[in-house]
Structure formats: C-alpha cells, structure tokens
Design a protein around this motif. Sequence first.
Motif, PDB file in Angstrom:
ATOM      1  N   MET A 188      -7.581   8.704  -2.704  1.00  0.00           N
ATOM      2  CA  MET A 188      -6.751   8.515  -3.246  1.00  0.00           C
ATOM      3  C   MET A 188      -6.008   9.728  -1.941  1.00  0.00           C
ATOM      4  SD  MET A 188      -5.786   8.288  -6.826  1.00  0.00           S
ATOM      5  CE  MET A 188      -4.689   9.598  -7.185  1.00  0.00           C
ATOM      6  N   SER A 189      -4.369   9.716  -1.813  1.00  0.00           N
ATOM      7  CA  SER A 189      -3.981  10.015  -0.702  1.00  0.00           C
ATOM      8  C   SER A 189      -2.101  10.160  -1.384  1.00  0.00           C
ATOM      9  CB  SER A 189      -3.527   9.044   0.788  1.00  0.00           C
ATOM     10  OG  SER A 189      -2.475   8.941   1.429  1.00  0.00           O
ATOM     11  N   LYS A 190      -1.338  10.630  -1.131  1.00  0.00           N
ATOM     12  CA  LYS A 190       0.119  11.025  -1.448  1.00  0.00           C
ATOM     13  C   LYS A 190       1.157  10.179  -0.220  1.00  0.00           C
ATOM     14  CE  LYS A 190       1.953  14.889   1.838  1.00  0.00           C
ATOM     15  NZ  LYS A 190       2.278  16.180   1.944  1.00  0.00           N
ATOM     16  N   PHE A 191       0.216   9.440   0.318  1.00  0.00           N
ATOM     17  CA  PHE A 191       1.026   8.371   1.106  1.00  0.00           C
ATOM     18  C   PHE A 191       0.737   7.165  -0.133  1.00  0.00           C
ATOM     19  CE2 PHE A 191       1.129  11.799   4.741  1.00  0.00           C
ATOM     20  CZ  PHE A 191       2.125  12.401   4.350  1.00  0.00           C
ATOM     21  N   TRP A 192      -0.211   6.935  -0.572  1.00  0.00           N
ATOM     22  CA  TRP A 192      -0.170   5.443  -1.532  1.00  0.00           C
ATOM     23  C   TRP A 192       0.634   5.029  -2.573  1.00  0.00           C
ATOM     24  CZ3 TRP A 192      -6.534   5.567  -1.709  1.00  0.00           C
ATOM     25  CH2 TRP A 192      -7.041   5.629  -1.153  1.00  0.00           C
ATOM     26  N   SER A 193       0.720   3.927  -2.266  1.00  0.00           N
ATOM     27  CA  SER A 193       2.171   3.551  -3.052  1.00  0.00           C
ATOM     28  C   SER A 193       1.235   3.835  -4.703  1.00  0.00           C
ATOM     29  CB  SER A 193       2.289   2.425  -3.785  1.00  0.00           C
ATOM     30  OG  SER A 193       2.649   1.434  -2.507  1.00  0.00           O
ATOM     31  N   PRO A 194       1.842   4.288  -5.418  1.00  0.00           N
ATOM     32  CA  PRO A 194       1.351   4.857  -7.063  1.00  0.00           C
ATOM     33  C   PRO A 194       0.032   3.709  -8.008  1.00  0.00           C
ATOM     34  CG  PRO A 194       2.955   5.272  -6.811  1.00  0.00           C
ATOM     35  CD  PRO A 194       3.765   4.548  -5.902  1.00  0.00           C
ATOM     36  N   ALA A 195       0.784   2.373  -6.883  1.00  0.00           N
ATOM     37  CA  ALA A 195       0.235   1.208  -7.987  1.00  0.00           C
ATOM     38  C   ALA A 195      -1.520   0.966  -7.523  1.00  0.00           C
ATOM     39  CB  ALA A 195       1.153   0.163  -8.117  1.00  0.00           C
ATOM     40  N   ILE A 196      -1.605   1.589  -5.787  1.00  0.00           N
ATOM     41  CA  ILE A 196      -2.897   1.331  -5.361  1.00  0.00           C
ATOM     42  C   ILE A 196      -4.069   2.879  -5.209  1.00  0.00           C
ATOM     43  CG2 ILE A 196      -1.853  -0.167  -4.253  1.00  0.00           C
ATOM     44  CD1 ILE A 196      -2.730   1.806  -1.773  1.00  0.00           C
ATOM     45  N   GLN A 197      -3.235   3.628  -6.706  1.00  0.00           N
ATOM     46  CA  GLN A 197      -3.986   4.921  -6.382  1.00  0.00           C
ATOM     47  C   GLN A 197      -5.532   4.596  -7.459  1.00  0.00           C
ATOM     48  OE1 GLN A 197      -3.527   8.027  -4.522  1.00  0.00           O
ATOM     49  NE2 GLN A 197      -0.913   7.640  -4.427  1.00  0.00           N
ATOM     50  N   SER A 198      -5.502   3.576  -8.521  1.00  0.00           N
ATOM     51  CA  SER A 198      -6.349   3.024  -9.442  1.00  0.00           C
ATOM     52  C   SER A 198      -7.215   2.094  -8.557  1.00  0.00           C
ATOM     53  CB  SER A 198      -6.282   3.553 -10.610  1.00  0.00           C
ATOM     54  OG  SER A 198      -5.002   2.287 -11.467  1.00  0.00           O
ATOM     55  N   ALA A 233       1.148  -1.508  -0.174  1.00  0.00           N
ATOM     56  CA  ALA A 233       0.121  -0.147  -0.034  1.00  0.00           C
ATOM     57  C   ALA A 233       0.956   1.344  -0.006  1.00  0.00           C
ATOM     58  CB  ALA A 233      -0.955  -0.217   0.714  1.00  0.00           C
ATOM     59  N   ARG A 269       5.661   1.014  -2.494  1.00  0.00           N
ATOM     60  CA  ARG A 269       6.109   0.676  -3.388  1.00  0.00           C
ATOM     61  C   ARG A 269       6.398   2.070  -3.995  1.00  0.00           C
ATOM     62  NH1 ARG A 269       1.894  -2.980  -6.351  1.00  0.00           N
ATOM     63  NH2 ARG A 269       0.811  -2.362  -4.542  1.00  0.00           N
ATOM     64  N   GLN A 270       7.491   2.923  -3.620  1.00  0.00           N
ATOM     65  CA  GLN A 270       7.922   4.238  -4.152  1.00  0.00           C
ATOM     66  C   GLN A 270       9.178   4.373  -4.501  1.00  0.00           C
ATOM     67  OE1 GLN A 270       5.432   6.805  -3.660  1.00  0.00           O
ATOM     68  NE2 GLN A 270       4.590   5.684  -1.929  1.00  0.00           N
TER      69      GLN A 270
END
Lengths: 353, 353
Positions: B1-11, A96, A99-100
């Motif tokens: 959406m959160s700036k703390f989430w991994s990009p892969a989980i945003q969608s 979650a 993975r950055q």
Amino acid sequence: MSKFWSPAIQSLVPYTPGEQPKIDGLIKLNTNENPYPPAPGVQQVIATFDAERLRLYPDPDCQALKQALATDQGLQPEQVFVGNGSDEVLALAFMAFLRQSQPLLLPQTSYSFYNVYIDLFGIEARHIPLHADFSINLDDYQGSNGGIIFANPNAPTGISVPLSEIHRLLERNTESVVIVDEAYVDFGAESATALVSEFPNLLVTQTFSKSHSLAGMRVGFAYGQAELIDGLERVKNSFNSYPLDMLAQLSAIAALEDQTYFNQCCQQIIATRDWTTTQLTALGFDVLPSHTNFVFASHPKVAGAELMQYLRDNRILVRHFTKPGIDNHLRITIGTETQMQALIDCLRNHPSL
Amino acid sequence: MSKFWSPAIQSLVPYTPGEQPKIDGLIKLNTNENPYPPAPGVQQVIATFDAERLRLYPDPDCQALKQALATDQGLQPEQVFVGNGSDEVLALAFMAFLRQSQPLLLPQTSYSFYNVYIDLFGIEARHIPLHADFSINLDDYQGSNGGIIFANPNAPTGISVPLSEIHRLLERNTESVVIVDEAYVDFGAESATALVSEFPNLLVTQTFSKSHSLAGMRVGFAYGQAELIDGLERVKNSFNSYPLDMLAQLSAIAALEDQTYFNQCCQQIIATRDWTTTQLTALGFDVLPSHTNFVFASHPKVAGAELMQYLRDNRILVRHFTKPGIDNHLRITIGTETQMQALIDCLRNHPSL
C-alpha cells in the motif's frame, strides 16, 4: 465500432507509430532509431545462445538485468523496473499511479502516446501549453493534481529542462507521482535518476531502443524508490508475468556492459546533430535546440507537409505531425554523417530553398 | 500500500507464476514447459540473425507471423492477432471485450489469471462451479452476460470439452464474446478455430509456449473474425505498439514451419502422459483424464501439500494450489520419459504409497 467491443474502447484513437517501410534503399530518419548497430557483445550473446533454453520460461523478475541497471546508477535492484519497451513501462505506470481523482498535468505538446493512455484509462488531464519558444517551464505545473508527466528532453521538440528545475518541482510537488520520461536523455540532457533517492514520488523511465540501438529487442526500464517500483510490479504481474523474453534480457545486459561503445555512439550522434543543425540553419530552417537524436525544424518559406513529401519522393523518410502548432515542423532523426549529408544535399536541391 | 498508488491497484492480488528455480539439477514439472527443445529451425534463425538489425524497430503488425498463422488454419491475416504470450493476448481481450455492464461467466476453477484480470479491470463476474468430476458443462453457461471465458482443455484439471458442446454454446450465446483459451489444445483436444468463420463472437487464444517449446520467447496469438481482431489491435496499439521483438517473430515462424517436428513432440508427450497416468493410477492416485501436457492428480491417503513437499525434498518440482476444492491435488507437468520415471520411482519410495 462493434457491438462486441467494450464501451470504453469504442472511441479509442490508438497511437500511430512511425512508418516501418517494407521497401529497401530508403534513408530512414522517421522513428528516431540509432544509425549504429548495438554493442558487439549483443551479437555475441545472440550467436552463442542455446535455443534449447527457450522451452523454459524466462526469469519473470529479470533479476540479472535489474541488477545490471541498478549497479549502473548506484541504486538497488528494488529501485529498478523493466518492461517491454518504455511504452509498456509508461502504460503500466499510468495504471499504477495516474488513475486518480485529481487531474494529471502534462505538456500540451509532448509524446502523443500520453494522450492515448489518458483515454484508455479514463484519466482526467490538464494540458499545459509550451512557451512560444517550444520550451517547458516546470513552474507552470502548479496546483493540486493526480500526477505530473513530461518527457525530458521533450518530444518532438528535442528541448530539455535542467535538473535544477526538476528538483524545484519535486520539492514543491510532494503528494503525487512525477514521471520523467527520459527516452532521449543520453543524447545530452541531465537525468533525474540522481534525484530518485531523495524523492519517493519520482519515477524516471528510460529505454534501450534509442541510445543502446536495441529498438528491435523491446526493453525499457524505470528507476524509482522501492514503493513505486512495487506498485509497477503489482500491475505488471496482474497483466503479463513475462513480458521480456530470454534474449531481450541478455541483449540488454550485454549492451549495458559496453560503456565505451555506448559513449562513442552517443558522442558521434551528438556531433552529427550539431553538424546537421548548422547545415539546416544555413538553409534558412529554424531548428530547436536539441538534446536528443533528432532535430525539430521548420522553414519560413516551405510548409512542413510539403517538405516531408518532397523528401519522401527522394527516398528520405522524416516524420511530420499534423497537430496544430507543430504542423509546420519536421522531426528529423540523426542518422550517419553520410545520411545527413544526403538529407542536406536533397534539401539544397529543393527549388524554394 | 502506498499513497502514490492508484486507488484501483491498492487491493490487487497479482498472479503468481510457477517457480523458476535458480538452482540446477531439479526435475522441473511445475510450469507446464515442454521437455523438448524448439524446432531446429529456431536455433538456425537465432544463430544466423544479424544483430545490426536490432537498431530498428520490429514490424509492429507482425505481418509475416500473422500470415504464417493464418495459412496454418486456412484463415486470413486479418483474422489473426499476436501478442507477448497468451497472457498478454488475454489481458488485451479482457480490456477489449469483457468490460461490459453484464457479468462475465467463467468456471469456478480455471486458469487463475482470469480472476486477476477481473480485479484489474473492475469486471463483474459469475463463477460457475465445475461438476463433481471436475468437468465443465457448457450447458451451465446460460443467461444474459457480458462475455464467457473458459480454458479448453481446462487448467489445472486438464479436462477438455468436445467441440460439439462449444458449437452448441455459440449457437445459443450470440450477443457477447466467447473466449476459448486453448493454451493446451495441441495435446489432444479439439480446437474451436474451426468455428471462427461461423461465429463473429468467437475468439480462440493459443500460445507458442507449450506445444512449440517457446516459453522463453513470449509469443501468443488469437484467431477470430476481423471485427474482433480489430478490437484487439486497437487496445494493443493504445498500450504498446511493439510487444514482439524481431527474434520472437522469427522464432515463432520457424517453429510453425516444422510441422513434422511439432507433431512428433506432441505425440511423444501424449504417450508419456498416458504412461504416467497408468503408473500414478497403479500407485493409488486419482488422475483426471488429461488432454494437456500435465496431469492433475490426488491421492486418497496423502495430502497434496505433503506430496509436493516430499517431491521438492527429492528435487522434483510440481505445482500445488491452495484453492479450496483442488487443494489436495498436484498438477504435474509431463516431462521426458526419464523424468517421469524418476517421479514415479520417487513416489514409490514414499512411506505411505
């Protein structure tokens, strides 16, 4: 290796859990299990459970358990996540949050499952050495990063960092998630849960496996602000909707309700740990200062691997890691007073001690 | 959406499990649960369980359960994998086998969790339409691919493909893993487990949730050759070492041991399904031929969404999907005879039926 495996898993090195021996009569001090049974309410919940209910799915959101955990810490249920042991909570948190594009910062020596997740999810990592006394100094965790994770108290050293240091880290590191893995916190360290309301990037993970004697039931949890918990829920609900069965949810609630029993067990383990530390020190061991239910100890005269085998030959299991830097140490779980007396007696009989 | 989430989980769009209502007195035909309790041996195992054992970790390898499942099918324990429900088994199988450079082939309409895994793991996929009668024809699954997955019987249609078709597919498709998801197979379809010894790329997944009435306990499993099972174990042991607690392992073994009870329950559900199909057809419904514990039905005069709401207003829960092509259908779990009689009576009272 198999042509049918995904390329990403061909080089995976899975985590190796401590041995769960199939033979009876061993003194098992190798997997940091609690020597005392779970709270009496757990037996009650199981004995009176109507198995007919099992035909239905459990509550996928574990609302009653989340409410109990929230109440316990003066938080809201939206600030609580629960999973199948804290390993699952950590695995989902890696997916979650970690993975950055920037590297993850973590201690060079810590819970070895972190490195398995790093491999599994293809995460870049920067490992920060412990100090010579095996302590973590959070002032070392500087610079742009895609997240920070450490265990507090750390494993397998048992050493904790004070809350004031975590507070200072969070004031400085505001742009990435900081995960504090508190699997052992109830044995004397300061929990960062008190900082959850202040810092939106703080996730604190804990477990019922150690201090609540429920390793056999698989319940872990995390505290964080709602935005982080929502991120965890999204990943969890994209992986497995119902990781906690009915009895796991009910048992955890029953364990949480009995604060008196919980405190007694923790205090007893702390007292036995202090006694064990004194005894090991008298035998010439270097024992790190522990805030956990184990001690991490080495002896200047006898190698860790040899001591582990000697104890094993005498039906006492402890854990030994082959990793350079800690390969001379033993990680010894704190059992009952009787078990620890047996350990000390056995070590006293070692020809070189 | 959160700036703390991994990009892969945003969608990510997580799976939505069927509602688990908090109010009593509903007739719950929405999540394909078994209307009958688990085998009496399960109640016995739970009632006599010594909660003191919970202080220890469970067997991470679930050896006794794997042995029972192997014996049940004349296979070896190395050919059996167990997980926390078949969803976890599927999630781990997607990680282990289906993250390939070639696209995954799967039915356009099937268990919707497959598409969540595809998103979660960034897998390219080619969706193959069902035929006009909602059937899968495996001859459509052609060309180079990174794996094939389908449910047999398919969900939510309930229609099965014969074993001979699966055999033909496996003879042709030898270079990628074929996963047959048999969550509902015990209600009248032919299991591909019989083909495991012949094809090294076949993985068959099943669950204790439906035919064994253990949805509340979270136990799924898979059969395959040792090389595939080893791949699953590697991923599982890189994610969570102990996903099945002690009581889940013991309950599944107890359920598996009582074949007489198991067969009785399955036969009763099949009989009730046939009765329900006849009754719905008499009311003008189009009912697809089901080999599951549910029927998938539509009515030419009343929209599926309207019927779902009408039943809900009358305290009967069924499942409705908004996906184009199946949005006029209801998925109705087969309950007890009494429950299905209540469903039919309620529908008979609908003003347009």
